[in-house]
Scaffold this active site. Structure first.
Site, PDB file in Angstrom:
ATOM      1  CB  SER A 186      -1.917  -6.171   4.772  1.00 29.50           C
ATOM      2  OG  SER A 186      -1.220  -7.010   5.924  1.00 29.50           O
ATOM      3  CB  ALA A 189      11.983 -10.295   0.298  1.00 33.05           C
ATOM      4  CB  CYS A 235       3.026 -13.760   1.691  1.00 33.13           C
ATOM      5  SG  CYS A 235       4.413 -12.678   1.909  1.00 33.13           S
ATOM      6  CG  ASN A 283       0.188  -9.997  -1.474  1.00 32.40           C
ATOM      7  OD1 ASN A 283       1.011  -9.190  -1.415  1.00 32.40           O
ATOM      8  ND2 ASN A 283       0.010 -10.631  -0.513  1.00 32.40           N
ATOM      9  CB  THR A 284       3.827  -7.828  -3.713  1.00 31.54           C
ATOM     10  OG1 THR A 284       3.910  -9.010  -3.117  1.00 31.54           O
ATOM     11  CG2 THR A 284       3.678  -6.579  -3.053  1.00 31.54           C
ATOM     12  N   GLY A 316       3.632  -0.763  -5.499  1.00 37.81           N
ATOM     13  CA  GLY A 316       3.642   0.774  -5.831  1.00 37.81           C
ATOM     14  C   GLY A 316       3.302   1.157  -7.273  1.00 37.81           C
TER      15      GLY A 316
HETATM   16  C1  LIG Z   1       6.683  -3.614   2.867  1.00 34.84           C
HETATM   17  C2  LIG Z   1       5.477  -4.518   2.518  1.00 34.84           C
HETATM   18  C3  LIG Z   1       4.884  -5.530   3.514  1.00 34.84           C
HETATM   19  C4  LIG Z   1       3.822  -6.222   2.940  1.00 34.84           C
HETATM   20  N1  LIG Z   1       3.413  -6.999   3.829  1.00 34.84           N
HETATM   21  C5  LIG Z   1       2.019  -7.600   3.816  1.00 34.84           C
HETATM   22  C6  LIG Z   1       1.563  -8.440   4.589  1.00 34.84           C
HETATM   23  O1  LIG Z   1       2.068  -8.731   5.941  1.00 34.84           O
HETATM   24  N2  LIG Z   1       0.352  -9.354   4.475  1.00 34.84           N
HETATM   25  C7  LIG Z   1      -0.138  -8.881   3.215  1.00 34.84           C
HETATM   26  O2  LIG Z   1      -1.198  -9.555   2.795  1.00 34.84           O
HETATM   27  N3  LIG Z   1       0.187  -8.142   2.067  1.00 34.84           N
HETATM   28  C8  LIG Z   1       1.505  -7.478   2.515  1.00 34.84           C
HETATM   29  N4  LIG Z   1       1.728  -6.543   1.474  1.00 34.84           N
HETATM   30  C9  LIG Z   1       1.155  -6.290   0.284  1.00 34.84           C
HETATM   31  C10 LIG Z   1       0.428  -5.006   0.409  1.00 34.84           C
HETATM   32  O3  LIG Z   1      -0.718  -5.278   1.351  1.00 34.84           O
HETATM   33  C11 LIG Z   1      -0.465  -4.724  -0.956  1.00 34.84           C
HETATM   34  O4  LIG Z   1      -1.225  -5.698  -1.342  1.00 34.84           O
HETATM   35  C12 LIG Z   1       0.549  -4.681  -2.131  1.00 34.84           C
HETATM   36  O5  LIG Z   1       1.859  -3.691  -1.647  1.00 34.84           O
HETATM   37  C13 LIG Z   1      -0.036  -3.844  -3.319  1.00 34.84           C
HETATM   38  O6  LIG Z   1      -0.473  -2.513  -3.199  1.00 34.84           O
HETATM   39  P1  LIG Z   1       0.501  -0.947  -2.957  1.00 34.84           P
HETATM   40  O7  LIG Z   1       0.958  -1.031  -4.603  1.00 34.84           O
HETATM   41  O8  LIG Z   1      -0.424   0.053  -2.824  1.00 34.84           O
HETATM   42  O9  LIG Z   1       1.577  -1.278  -1.854  1.00 34.84           O
HETATM   43  C14 LIG Z   1       3.111  -5.997   1.725  1.00 34.84           C
HETATM   44  C15 LIG Z   1       3.501  -4.863   0.886  1.00 34.84           C
HETATM   45  C16 LIG Z   1       4.735  -4.283   1.346  1.00 34.84           C
HETATM   46  C17 LIG Z   1       5.358  -3.296   0.299  1.00 34.84           C
END
Ligand SMILES: Cc1cc2nc3c(=O)[nH]c(=O)nc-3n(C[C@H](O)[C@H](O)[C@H](O)COP(=O)(O)O)c2cc1C
Ligand SMILES: Cc1cc2nc3c(=O)[nH]c(=O)nc-3n(C[C@H](O)[C@H](O)[C@H](O)COP(=O)(O)OP(=O)(O)OC[C@H]3O[C@@H](n4cnc5c(N)ncnc54)[C@H](O)[C@@H]3O)c2cc1C
Ligand code: FES
Lengths: 255, 305
Positions: free
Chosen positions: B23, B72, B131, B193-194, B218
């Site tokens: 997401s 953010a 979030c 999530n992050t 990442g």
């Molecule tokens: C730019 C950005 C926007 C994100 N927006 C959302 C969001 O709207 N809702 C959500 O549940 N997670 C959001 N996330 C978290 C991601 O869905 C994911 O859980 C997290 O980035 C870890 O995965 P990755 O390392 O593959 O990016 C966001 C991440 C990024 C980088």
């Protein structure tokens, strides 16, 4: 509109123009056909730790040689890595991205500040109308001779070593320059000044903005600027610089 | 290749393969449809959707860190009405499952968005209670197991679709929050999530992000994702959608072997717009190479040993 592609492309040359400012020509056969002045490409680093692509504006397009020119300043580790590229090296690149300048008007004023100067070169080349070109530098100048082929060039430097002492607006006033369209790219304080100048003098203006980006294609909403109206896509007062921009009409945005 | 099974099932919904989008990294698919055949994805998971449009945070909204990035964005989104009118029909034109990420500032808002979307043709709802970038809602709900259970059971009352509770890694004991979501009636959980982080611009001697803090994503976070998925998988029986730092097929397989039934690709999309499809190709190549005929045989396979 055809889409931007990500691919490895070859470095034709990469030379230092001025202390810390580099001139990079890339072989870009699939990109040149669609590239427009004011658009940008994003370059990827070789160091896997530096994930995000670096957006760099297109400075010149050479359709005959199927190549594009980028002029960049070494700012951090990514651009430092680019400065070490040699002829024949490959670099991953995506582009052309964003919406560039719209060519219009009968008397144009091109205003560039610092590393915002390069994207105006292809614009100057493609604009067939009468042109005054104002280039603002801190002290060291670059690219000014390339611009002289396409219009009257006026320079401002902060220390007054060349041209008008002060900023681009000082140079415009000192030389009584008028126009029916302004094109500008540079740091935000300069763009604010240009926007105000254009409003006071009722001149239409196109401004090229900058913001930190992640996706570069409109998906992540990292790169927004404030818009005067509710934006069609975001449904809030935000526009994506990588998608609807980087070039906006001055009255579309709040700086 | 034809006799290889990539199909997975979560809460009665079947997916053609275990790969979806994380997401917020894929919009509603529109921008990436130029690069990726959306029909190939198991599902598209959308950006968080709220009841009314949200403008998000001031810029700079992103910062690069070694092997990762901070964001953010602040859940900027056009609101549920525009989402239903514009984005959903677009997604419906593809042969892929649709998972809609839901956000709110209050419990009522989560419930209302859930109710609105339940009346639409979507496959699952992912409830984002994790979030780190908004003052109200978001992570405030996701860090306390009692609140996780409470909001899950509330949202569940309004959900006519299976719900996934998206968990925050910013907790001491992920097993506990996973159990709380299960106890509240979640059909599945997703993580991670992050992770909350910060970057300082030493030239300007101030925070790089306007929001001061942001969420780290990442490749840098992948080991944490693998560990947390493993711990959650051992704590609950509901299926897990794993995410966090997946760049290629091998990374996705790590998350699957740790216990994820599906895997979402996030930040990788920014580095390679075709990442999702390449992750699928990578998994298929691995299965072929290792004579594995069913992806389901790999889910949580490390736990058995
Ligand atoms: C730019 C950005 C926007 C994100 N927006 C959302 C969001 O709207 N809702 C959500 O549940 N997670 C959001 N996330 C978290 C991601 O869905 C994911 O859980 C997290 O980035 C870890 O995965 P990755 O390392 O593959 O990016 C966001 C991440 C990024 C980088
Ligand atoms: C549309 C657009 C066009 C641009 N055109 C040019 C150009 O023609 N010539 C030129 O020299 N520079 C240009 N820039 C700025 C250029 O992108 C940055 O100087 C460059 O990304 C810095 O990378 P770095 O790794 O050296 O710096 P670092 O500070 O190490 O970079 C870290 C991260 O921050 C990002 N970042 C840092 N500064 C900026 C910035 N000012 N704008 C956007 N992202 C930034 C980087 O992309 C990277 O993700 C442009 C920026 C944008 C948005
Ligand atoms: S950089 Fe992602 S929307 Fe502009």
């Amino acid at each position: 509109m055809s889409i931007a592609i990500k691919k490895s492309i070859r470095v034709l040359k990469n030379l230092m123009l001025e202390e810390g400012v580099y001139d990079l020509w890339l072989e870009a056969d699939d990109m040149v056909a669609d590239a427009r002045p004011g658009q940008f490409v994003s370059l990827y680093c070789n160091d896997g730790g530096r994930l995000l692509p670096r957006p760099i504006s297109i400075c010149e397009i050479d359709r005959d040689k199927s190549s594009i020119r980028l002029v960049y300043r070494v700012l951090g580790k990514g651009t430092e890595e680019f400065s070490r590229l040699k002829t024949g090296d490959l670099i991953d690149c995506i582009g052309p991205l964003g919406r560039g300048f719209t060519l219009e008007g009968s008397k144009a004023l091109l205003i560039g500040g610092g590393i915002g100067i390069p994207p105006l070169l292809e614009l100057a080349k493609q604009l067939s109308c009468e042109k005054d070109i104002v280039l603002g530098y801190r002290d060291l100048t670059f690219l000014e001779n390339d611009f002289k082929k396409y219009g009257n060039v006026y320079i401002s430097t902060e220390d007054g070593s060349i041209g008008t002492k002060g900023n681009v607006i000082d140079a415009i006033k000192a030389n009584n320059l008028t126009a029916d369209i302004i094109y500008a790219c540079g740091p935000t304080p300069m763009l604010k000044g240009v926007k105000e100048y254009a409003e006071v003098n009722h001149i239409k203006a196109q401004l090229s903005l900058e913001e930190r980006m992640a996706c570069g294609i409109g998906a992540c909403l990292a790169c927004v600027c404030q818009s005067t109206e509710v934006d069609h896509h975001t449904n809030v007062h935000n526009k994506r610089i990588c998608k609807e921009g980087p070039v906006f009409y001055a009255d579309e945005i709040v700086l | 290749m034809n006799d290889m099974n990539m199909k997975v099932n979560i809460a009665g919904v079947s997916f053609k393969n275990p790969i979806t989008t994380a997401s917020g990294t894929f919009g509603s698919g529109m921008e990436y449809s130029d690069y990726v055949d959306l029909n190939r994805l198991g599902a598209v998971t959308t950006k968080g959707v709220s009841l009314v449009p949200w403008p998000g945070n001031p810029t700079p909204r992103v910062a690069e860190t070694y092997g990762g990035m901070l964001n953010a964005i602040g859940l900027q989104n056009p609101g549920v009405d525009v989402f239903i009118k514009r984005d959903l029909p677009f997604l419906k034109s593809f042969d892929t499952r649709i998972i809609v990420n839901v956000v709110g500032k209050t419990e009522e808002e989560y419930c209302e968005v859930t109710e609105r979307l339940s009346a639409c043709d979507v496959d699952m709802l992912e409830i984002n209670i994790s979030c780190p970038n908004v003052k109200e809602g978001g992570i405030a709900f996701g860090q306390d197991p009692r609140r996780v259970e409470a909001i899950t059971s509330q949202v569940k009352k309004y959900a006519k679709k299976p719900i996934i509770i998206k968990l925050s890694p910013n907790v001491t004991d992920i097993a506990e929050t996973a159990k709380a979501a299960e106890a509240g009636g979640a059909d599945a959980i997703s993580l991670i999530n992050t992770l909350t982080g910060m970057k300082i611009d030493i030239e300007r001697r101030t925070f790089l992000l306007a929001n001061k803090v942001g969420g780290l994503s990442g490749p840098a976070i992948k080991p944490i994702a693998v560990r947390m998925i493993y711990q959650a998988a051992n704590a609950v029986t509901i299926p897990i959608i794993g995410m966090g730092g997946v760049m290629d097929g091998e990374d996705a397989l790590e998350l699957i072997m740790a216990g994820a039934t599906m895997v979402a690709v996030g930040t990788a999309n920014f580095i390679n717009p075709r990442a999702t499809e390449e992750v699928i190709d990578g998994i298929e190549a691995y299965m072929l190479r290792n004579n594995i005929s069913d992806i389901n045989d790999l889910i949580g396979c490390v736990s058995g040993g």
